[in-house]
Design a protein around this motif. Structure first.
Motif, mmCIF file in Angstrom:
data_model
loop_
_atom_site.group_PDB
_atom_site.id
_atom_site.type_symbol
_atom_site.label_atom_id
_atom_site.label_comp_id
_atom_site.label_asym_id
_atom_site.label_seq_id
_atom_site.Cartn_x
_atom_site.Cartn_y
_atom_site.Cartn_z
ATOM 1 N N SER A 8 28.845 13.695 -22.554
ATOM 2 C CA SER A 8 28.067 13.432 -23.761
ATOM 3 C C SER A 8 28.898 13.022 -24.962
ATOM 4 C CB SER A 8 27.252 14.689 -24.135
ATOM 5 O OG SER A 8 26.365 15.038 -23.102
ATOM 6 N N ASP A 9 30.220 13.116 -24.878
ATOM 7 C CA ASP A 9 31.064 12.843 -26.047
ATOM 8 C C ASP A 9 30.590 13.666 -27.246
ATOM 9 O OD1 ASP A 9 32.787 11.077 -24.797
ATOM 10 O OD2 ASP A 9 31.531 9.342 -25.210
ATOM 11 N N PRO A 37 33.235 19.159 -30.505
ATOM 12 C CA PRO A 37 33.220 19.418 -31.957
ATOM 13 C C PRO A 37 34.209 18.551 -32.729
ATOM 14 C CG PRO A 37 33.150 21.486 -30.739
ATOM 15 C CD PRO A 37 33.393 20.413 -29.731
ATOM 16 N N ALA A 38 35.336 18.208 -32.112
ATOM 17 C CA ALA A 38 36.339 17.420 -32.825
ATOM 18 C C ALA A 38 35.848 16.020 -33.169
ATOM 19 C CB ALA A 38 37.620 17.327 -31.987
ATOM 20 N N LEU A 39 34.801 15.547 -32.485
ATOM 21 C CA LEU A 39 34.302 14.196 -32.725
ATOM 22 C C LEU A 39 33.291 14.130 -33.866
ATOM 23 C CD1 LEU A 39 33.835 12.965 -29.036
ATOM 24 C CD2 LEU A 39 35.782 12.625 -30.553
ATOM 25 N N ILE A 86 31.088 5.858 -30.887
ATOM 26 C CA ILE A 86 32.037 5.542 -29.822
ATOM 27 C C ILE A 86 32.027 4.041 -29.574
ATOM 28 C CG2 ILE A 86 32.712 6.006 -27.433
ATOM 29 C CD1 ILE A 86 32.780 8.462 -29.223
ATOM 30 N N ALA A 87 33.221 3.446 -29.528
ATOM 31 C CA ALA A 87 33.356 2.035 -29.158
ATOM 32 C C ALA A 87 34.011 1.973 -27.776
ATOM 33 C CB ALA A 87 34.198 1.289 -30.185
ATOM 34 N N ARG A 120 22.026 7.866 -19.855
ATOM 35 C CA ARG A 120 20.745 8.538 -19.647
ATOM 36 C C ARG A 120 20.539 9.579 -20.734
ATOM 37 N NH1 ARG A 120 21.959 12.622 -14.496
ATOM 38 N NH2 ARG A 120 23.374 14.028 -15.602
ATOM 39 N N LYS A 121 19.276 9.909 -20.964
ATOM 40 C CA LYS A 121 18.964 10.934 -21.949
ATOM 41 C C LYS A 121 19.352 12.299 -21.387
ATOM 42 C CE LYS A 121 15.161 12.666 -24.805
ATOM 43 N NZ LYS A 121 13.722 12.550 -25.137
ATOM 44 N N LYS A 122 19.995 13.096 -22.236
ATOM 45 C CA LYS A 122 20.462 14.397 -21.780
ATOM 46 C C LYS A 122 19.292 15.294 -21.436
ATOM 47 C CE LYS A 122 23.862 17.930 -23.026
ATOM 48 N NZ LYS A 122 24.814 18.387 -24.055
#
Length: 229
Positions: A198-199, A202-204, A210-211, A224-226
């Motif tokens: 899921s990326d 917490p650090a993000l 996201i690229a 897909r949807k989580k």
């Protein structure tokens, strides 16, 4: 002490003497004043003392719990450039901006070969339920801060190769956003892959951007949807 023991023996006798063991006034007094019981009517034995009575046996009936049904969402293919809204949640809307041919084919070929040589690829080991296994791909991390995913921490690495710096600046110019780190993944053949993720570390940040830039063989980029808990 002897007197106390004597009283204990007398009290024990009053508690209930076996039939036929004592005679005389004591037995007659007991017959004249029967002891009442709240467990059963006089002259009857409690149910738990009736050995000849057959008690019905309870049968255990297993009922299978209802299965949780999850409707499989319909699949859709995005193959044309544009901005698409994938889902909407309380935290915000998930969007994807597809840019085919962001790098022209001739440049992409030599860039791919250059990145294969410049990046120090490595394979990391996971441990799950006391069983170790290697990631089915090679990776390399770039960024001034450490990055942890799947219980593996990537150590800070600010030494970006020149080509990665050029690509980073081109993406920032096109998107209007800045990026401060990069996780490189090398899929050596059709057997290499990456699991669903899921990326959302917490650090993000709360709503990370996201690229993703791909070189080499064409692959299907699945999203897909989580699923709900």
């Amino acid at each position: 002490m002897a007197e106390r023991r004597q009283r204990a023996r007398v009290q024990g006798g009053w508690a209930g003497s076996p039939a036929g063991r004592h005679h005389g006034k004591t037995q007659q007094a007991a017959s004249k004043a029967p002891v009442s019981s709240s467990l059963a009517p006089g002259g009857t034995r409690p149910a738990w003392m009736r050995k000849d009575e057959q008690h019905p046996q309870k049968q255990f009936v297993f009922e299978k719990p209802p299965e949780v049904e999850r409707r499989v969402p319909e699949t859709d293919t995005i193959d044309k450039p544009g901005v698409y809204e994938l889902s909407e949640e309380p935290s915000g809307i998930s969007r994807i901006h597809l840019v085919p041919g962001f790098i022209d084919s001739e440049q992409a070929d030599w860039m791919f070969e250059q990145l294969l040589q410049d990046i120090p690829w490595g394979q990391r080991t996971h441990i799950r339920q006391e069983v170790s296994f290697e990631e089915p791909r090679l990776t390399s991390w770039y960024g001034e801060l450490p990055y942890t995913y799947s219980r593996i921490t990537m150590q800070p690495n600010p030494n970006w190769p020149p080509l990665l710096t050029v690509l980073k600046e081109r993406i920032e110019e096109f998107s209007g956003h800045t990026f401060n780190s990069l996780l490189c993944n090398l899929y050596r053949n059709e057997k290499d892959s990456v699991d669903w993720h899921s990326d959302d570390e917490p650090a993000l940040g709360t709503n990370p951007l996201i690229a993703s830039l791909s070189f080499g063989a064409t692959r299907t980029f699945e999203m897909r949807k989580k699923p709900s808990p």
